[in-house]
Enzyme design. Structure first.
Site, PDB file in Angstrom:
ATOM      1  N   HIS A 181       0.967  -1.073  -0.067  1.00  0.00           N
ATOM      2  CA  HIS A 181       0.082   0.012  -0.047  1.00  0.00           C
ATOM      3  C   HIS A 181       0.713   1.353  -0.080  1.00  0.00           C
ATOM      4  O   HIS A 181       2.026   1.460   0.628  1.00  0.00           O
ATOM      5  CB  HIS A 181      -0.830  -0.081   1.108  1.00  0.00           C
ATOM      6  CG  HIS A 181      -1.787   1.222   1.232  1.00  0.00           C
ATOM      7  ND1 HIS A 181      -1.632   2.190   2.563  1.00  0.00           N
ATOM      8  CD2 HIS A 181      -2.328   1.684   0.465  1.00  0.00           C
ATOM      9  CE1 HIS A 181      -2.392   3.086   2.491  1.00  0.00           C
ATOM     10  NE2 HIS A 181      -2.798   3.093   1.189  1.00  0.00           N
ATOM     11  N   SER A 182       0.520   2.209  -0.792  1.00  0.00           N
ATOM     12  CA  SER A 182       1.209   3.405  -0.858  1.00  0.00           C
ATOM     13  C   SER A 182       2.738   3.251  -0.844  1.00  0.00           C
ATOM     14  O   SER A 182       3.172   2.465  -1.871  1.00  0.00           O
ATOM     15  CB  SER A 182       1.161   4.245   0.491  1.00  0.00           C
ATOM     16  OG  SER A 182       1.509   5.488   0.290  1.00  0.00           O
ATOM     17  N   MET A 183       3.716   3.925  -0.131  1.00  0.00           N
ATOM     18  CA  MET A 183       4.932   3.636  -0.387  1.00  0.00           C
ATOM     19  C   MET A 183       5.461   2.248  -0.047  1.00  0.00           C
ATOM     20  O   MET A 183       6.687   1.863  -0.680  1.00  0.00           O
ATOM     21  CB  MET A 183       5.780   4.625   0.624  1.00  0.00           C
ATOM     22  CG  MET A 183       5.501   6.001   0.440  1.00  0.00           C
ATOM     23  SD  MET A 183       6.232   6.822  -1.213  1.00  0.00           S
ATOM     24  CE  MET A 183       8.040   6.556  -1.020  1.00  0.00           C
TER      25      MET A 183
END
Length: 905
Positions: A173-175
């Site tokens: 998720h995300s980074m």
């Protein structure tokens, strides 16, 4: 008066610009559909079992941990290792929690229970201590190395099992998705350890806010590796974006850079994912039930029955992901789909010879086959279209498409020259009603061109088309639409005659050059508004046309109108370029700062910050130079000279490579930046006056200083202490302390001036004598200067500008400070520290400037040169800092350093 003198026209202009900026911000943060995601709930209490890591590993990464997710009996059974399932590793993103794995883990557990645990997945999650890796990139490499160790640790948990896995699937998720991609850049990493990577709202192209060089360097390393080694990357990657609801990571950043489909990489927006069809925000993408169900269905279809692990066949993996995330044919995935079916038995066979046919079924006891002879239809029509409200059945063509309320199928008759009949099978149903519609048509009668309105029509003009025929399907071709700065509102008005039942129409916006489609469901008759804007600009070599696909009712007529949406255009500017605003604000302040220094050199007086900002902060002083440099870089000789000087790549070229270059954007951002600088200046000057009033209420200060000393007795000690603080703890922390010291000095000066003015009002004769005495003292000595009221006013004007510059330096360095404070229990010294070099220079500079007054630098030989530096530096901020914000403070401290040196030269 708390506010300085303000021009009414200036106030009106900056208020207008503030309204425009607010309009764009409103569109970004609120101009999207409501959250239609269903919450995913756990059926049993979630448990997170900590996996014991080797002691050396735990000591090397004291802030990181590895967990296994479980519920109920599953959690109890798996407390005793080893494991027997299929390993999946979840990586949280910026400030993300390892507990975010629970939605995926719980749904996968329920799915496994449905098949009596024939297959099941073990979901692991990494605890990154909720680090702010999107703002501070110093720990990204550390996280990557820890994930590598976690993968090896996870695989050891399956040793000795009959179907022990040799690789893991990763969901980032995300980074966390970027960290997963960075694994390939590690020297000792083996690609075979990963069989599948799914990223959710991960900014792959570039960082959202490049606030330190560690983030940008990390991105360059990862993306260069993936681009140069694309053919050798042997695992499948899927990137899922959240759509317009995700204002933290715009979807354009999530598309994997320069990777084509043959490299087993897919990028899609959640609004286009079949059976999901919703936009998600940055957090809900990890718990949105529709999306997580789709993800888990794909995982189970990826299982190889022989190995009881995720398949190693790249073609199958890509087929499964296409089936669930790109185009769903309204039936279960089949690796080898059947294209032949026996139509035998005692069912009724009904021939249909009309070109348009509707059948309503309710409580049918017999199976029916409807046959459409194609020989005659081929002479008149080019296509056949069918739609059904029932989703059961077999589509031998595998070209059906699942939509929210119907299953649709469009076939081109030319593709099936040997086909004699089209057969529609109606099963026996009990207690449920469904409708089947079919029609033959010519493609040109259902493809209608609708040119979009001009970008600068501001919604005053519109383009309209009326659908008078009674068709079931239309393609509205949206001509001249393909840029990210275009934004429109489409209004679809449906009028129906003789309709007694509720009818549903579906409007699908299809963008052929990227998977960012969106669907709108409307109950007709109605008036429906659809937003039309892009996440990805149309590539230069792409000739496709954006489509509005309309699945309509034959009993209704439709009127489609498109017009420009000015507010959404501003929203697109903010969405794609809002991160560059600090650079434009700083550029405007630098221009005002240079104007003040030159005014001090030429007239001996320093004008107010707001007055000078209005006079000097003009876009024609900056933009033409950036455009000229970009133009010259197109010539080989200039590019070679540029490389010899080792100058970094121009940010405008970086934006062009991302299809984000638009000439007027820089002008709009400059005006927004000047507006922000103006209101920020008023806020800072007002704050100083309020703080000085509070200071006067608590303690009456002394008079204006009689002797101006650049270096007071305590200044060297304070400077050394702050430098030591910077070296031993965090550079951003030392910068903040320096900033507070500087503000204290200015507040003290403001309070002293206020006291002086009050005494002047009460005793004007005494004040005049003091002023004459001061002037005489100023003329008679060079080394010992006395500060007059006018000099104090000029100094405050200058200090107000410096405070504004320092404020932005502090804001841009704040993420590393927050990161350091959050990890203080693990690390007393921030390493690596992006602000430490800046702090070493800024601390002594600001210590001197805090004791500097305009009277002490008027006669400086360096003042003229100092006054000329801010203009080229303002150009440099835009040229090199708009896409690399961490460079902005480097341009700011140069004039501040020269300003401080004016005291000695």
């Amino acid at each position: 008066m708390l506010l300085p003198s303000v021009s009414v026209w200036n106030l009106a202009f900056y208020a207008f610009m503030m309204c425009l900026a607010s309009l764009g911000l409103w569109d970004v943060f609120f101009g999207f559909e409501e959250n239609k995601c269903s919450m995913s709930y756990m059926f049993e209490y979630p448990e997170y079992q900590k996996i014991e890591l080797p002691k050396k590993l735990a000591k090397r990464y004291p802030a990181y941990e590895l967990y296994l997710y479980g519920e109920g009996s599953y959690a109890e059974e798996h407390k005793i290792l080893p494991l027997t399932g299929i390993p999946v590793l979840f990586l949280p993103g910026n400030a993300g929690s390892y507990k975010q794995v629970r939605s995926l883990g719980s749904i996968a557990l329920r799915k496994a229970e449905d098949i009596d645990f024939k297959y099941h997945f073990d979901f692991f999650s990494v605890n990154f201590n909720e680090e702010l890796v999107a703002l501070y990139g110093g720990s990204l490499q550390k996280q990557t190395k820890f994930v590598h160790e976690c993968i090896k640790t996870i695989l050891k948990l399956y040793k000795g099992q009959e179907f022990a896995p040799k690789s893991v699937a990763i969901i980032g998720h995300s980074m966390g998705g970027l960290v997963a991609r960075a694994l390939l850049t590690l020297k000792n990493f083996k690609q075979d350890l990963i069989n599948l990577l799914i990223t959710q709202a991960t900014p792959h192209v570039a960082p959202v806010m490049p606030l330190d060089r560690f983030i940008t360097d990390f991105y360059v390393t990862v993306n260069n590796y993936w681009i140069l080694n694309a053919r050798h990357i042997n695992f499948t990657t899927l990137s899922v974006a959240g759509g317009f609801r995700d204002y933290q990571v715009r979807s354009g950043l999530t598309f994997l850079p320069k990777l084509s489909h043959h490299t087993s990489a897919l990028s899609v927006v959640s609004s286009a994912v079949p059976k999901t069809w919703v936009s998600t925000d940055h957090l809900s993408i990890v718990w949105c039930k529709q999306l997580q169900l789709t993800t888990i269905r794909a995982f189970f279809d990826l299982i190889d029955a022989d190995t009881k692990q995720i398949t190693q066949n790249p073609k199958k993996k890509l087929s499964v992901l296409n089936h669930h995330f790109i185009r769903h044919p309204a039936k279960h995935f089949e690796e080898n789909p059947a294209i032949i079916s026996d139509l035998t038995g005692t069912s009724m066979w009904v021939p249909v010879k009309v070109s348009k046919w509707t059948y309503v079924a309710y409580n049918e006891s017999d199976k029916i086959y409807f046959t459409f002879p194609l020989a005659n239809h081929r002479k008149i029509y080019t296509h056949v279209y069918c739609q059904s409200t029932i989703r059961q059945g077999v589509d031998l063509s595998w070209k059906a498409e699942l939509l929210p309320t119907i299953k649709s199928l469009t076939l081109r008759l030319q593709d099936y020259p040997s086909l004699s009949h089209l057969v529609v099978y109606v099963p026996s149903v009990h207690g449920s009603k469904f409708v089947i519609d079919c029609e033959f048509f010519k493609k040109e009668t259902r493809s209608i061109q609708l040119p979009v309105t001009h970008l600068f029509s501001f919604g005053l003009s519109s383009s309209k088309v009326i659908l008078n025929t009674s068709g079931l399907f239309y393609n509205i071709e949206l001509l001249n639409f393909g840029q990210i700065y275009q934004a429109f509102k489409i209004n679809v008005v449906s009028k129906c005659s003789g309709v007694k039942e509720e009818i549903t129409s579906i409007y699908k916006l299809h963008i052929p050059w990227s998977y960012e489609d969106s669907l709108t469901i409307a109950q007709v008759p109605s008036s429906t508004e659809i937003s039309l804007k892009l996440h990805i600009a149309q590539p230069e070599n792409d000739s496709h046309v954006a489509l509005l696909k309309m699945y309509t009712s034959s009993d209704c007529q439709y009127e489609v109108t498109v017009k420009t949406s000015f507010s959404q255009i501003l929203g697109q500017v903010v969405r794609f370029h809002g991160g560059a605003l600090p650079a434009y604000v700083t550029s405007s302040i630098l221009l005002a700062y240079g104007g003040q220094l030159y005014s001090l050199f030429s007239t001996g007086h320093c004008l107010e910050y707001t007055t000078m900002l209005d006079k000097e902060a003009k876009p024609y002083k900056v933009d033409p130079f950036v455009i000229m440099i970009k133009f010259l870089l197109g010539y080989k000789w200039f590019k070679e000279l540029w490389d010899v000087l080792m100058l970094p790549e121009l940010d405008a070229i970086v934006l062009t490579s991302q299809s984000m270059c638009f000439p007027l954007v820089s002008l709009i951002l400059f005006l927004f930046g000047t507006c922000t600088a103006y209101w920020g200046g008023l806020l800072s000057s007002t704050s100083v006056r309020l703080l000085s009033s509070l200071w006067l209420a608590l303690k009456r200060p002394s008079e204006l200083p009689k002797d101006i000393k650049m270096i007071s007795a305590d200044l060297p000690f304070l400077t050394v202490v702050l430098i030591i603080v910077s070296w031993t703890t965090c550079g951003a922390f030392a910068i903040l302390l320096t900033y507070l010291y500087y503000v204290f000095k200015i507040v003290h000066l403001q309070a002293s001036l206020t006291t002086y003015k009050n005494s002047q009002t009460m005793n004007p004769k005494h004040s005049r004598r003091s002023e004459k005495k001061s002037n005489h003292h100023k003329d008679s000595t060079i080394h010992h200067l006395r500060l007059s009221a006018n000099d104090a006013e000029d100094s405050l004007h200058m200090h107000n500008t410096v405070i504004n510059l320092l404020t932005w330096i502090v804001l841009l360095s704040m993420p590393s400070l927050i990161y350091w404070l959050k990890n203080l229990r693990y690390y007393f010294k921030l390493n690596p520290d992006p602000c430490k070099p800046l702090a070493f220079i800024l601390i002594p500079t600001m210590a001197i400037l805090g004791n500097t007054h305009t009277v002490s630098i008027k006669s400086s030989k360096l003042l003229k040169t100092t006054s000329q530096f801010p203009l080229p530096l303002a150009v440099g901020v835009i040229a090199f800092g708009s896409a690399h914000l961490y460079r902005v403070p480097c341009f700011v401290f140069i004039p501040l350093l020269l300003h401080a040196l004016c005291n000695f030269m």
